[in-house]
Enzyme design. Sequence first.
Site, short mmCIF file in Angstrom:
data_model
loop_
_atom_site.label_atom_id
_atom_site.label_comp_id
_atom_site.label_asym_id
_atom_site.label_seq_id
_atom_site.Cartn_x
_atom_site.Cartn_y
_atom_site.Cartn_z
CG HIS A 61 -1.07 9.72 20.59
ND1 HIS A 61 -1.84 8.91 19.79
CD2 HIS A 61 -0.91 9.03 21.75
CE1 HIS A 61 -2.14 7.79 20.44
NE2 HIS A 61 -1.58 7.85 21.64
CG ASP A 304 -0.83 6.95 25.71
OD1 ASP A 304 -0.91 7.36 24.53
OD2 ASP A 304 -1.83 6.60 26.36
CG HIS A 308 -5.97 16.26 24.31
ND1 HIS A 308 -6.60 15.85 23.16
CD2 HIS A 308 -5.71 15.13 25.02
CE1 HIS A 308 -6.72 14.52 23.18
NE2 HIS A 308 -6.18 14.07 24.30
#
Length: 426
Positions: A61, A304, A308
């Site tokens: 991501h 994955d 954040h």
Amino acid sequence: MKTLIKNGTVYQNGKLLKNDLLLEDDKITLLGTDLSDVACDQVIDAQNKLVAPGLVDVHVHYREPGFTHKETIKTGSLAAAHGGYTTVCAMPNLDPVPDTPEKVSELVALNKQDGVVNIKQYGAITKGLKSDQLLDYAGMKAAGAFAFSNDGCGVQTAGTMYQAMLAAKKLGVALVAHVEDNSLLFGGVMNAGKRAKELGLPGILGISESSQIARDLLLAKETGVHYHVCHVSTKESVELVRLAKAHGINVTCEVSPHHLLLNEEDIPANDGFYKMNPPLRANEDQQALIAGILDGTIDMIATDHAPHSIDEKTGDMRTSAFGITGSETAFALLYTRLVKQEKILTLAQLLDLMAKNPAEKFNFAAGVLYAGATADIAIFDLENEFELKEENYFSKGKNTPFTGQKVYGETYMTLVNGKVAYQKED
């Protein structure tokens, strides 16, 4: 530009060989036992380190566009290179979501502009990821989407998934699923098990994952699509995939490093750094995942990588964000624990799970070293222990519970298309 990599232990065709590699521009042109007499422009002394195919991660991501306070294409791809990855696959849960050919095209161009590794881009399965509106899959493929996923959201309607599978099959691309039945979540933030009860936290049922896998496997059998399951985490999920493969269903799946290395009993407290989706499961689930990689049910390891901000991960699991980073820690952690310490895997098995297998299953020209192959190469130091330190991460995300661990397998150098994308400072 000719580059000679000498004095390394090269992983090639399942074997560790004392070979040299000659690179010419972006290709490997020669492998041999002593190429020191070959004229070249640059010499890289591997100093008996492991010279491996660049790692391949089918699940990252990068948060750009829309969430660049968490990560950017630049920082995420630098983190990948730091971890020995040369090819990564970027998920579509962005803002705006790449759910049209135009948006996919713009994102593919941005990946190429800012990425320091090879970035493959997923297109969305449905408009905005959470709807049942199907998309222009042919147009998105033509614009550069290599596969379709709604990662972060399970496709809730069977009919929508069926139609999407038919479209993906027609185009010859994979349908990549985050499997999660929302009606079975009940506000859970960690595995519904012993540790959740001890911490007084709402649990996530394992059946929220496995029930949707069961549905999708039957749809995959009906449509013939290449169906790939993201981050399997339960023993039931592993058994369902094993059964499906035995019945000839075209299914592959991945497991994340943290699910192999940790289980719910390793969660020390109500700590947001241990909140991930799917959550850390029970010990019996962890052991089933390990059995799955050993018998080939689980095809590959994918990080994955989910960065954040610290504010989003600090404090109570009820309010913190799901996800941990993985690009910069995966190989070292897995090598140290599963190969060096517990001897569950051989080095060859680990490299295949992290390079050869994902490339092979998704038809990428990557993951192996041979004359004529693209010069995507990772050099790892397997001998010297080092500590995972926050200040050494290239990712904006520092949200990993593994920081502070002492491990082996530090990345010494990563070459992408024959050029140095990362090199450890002396």
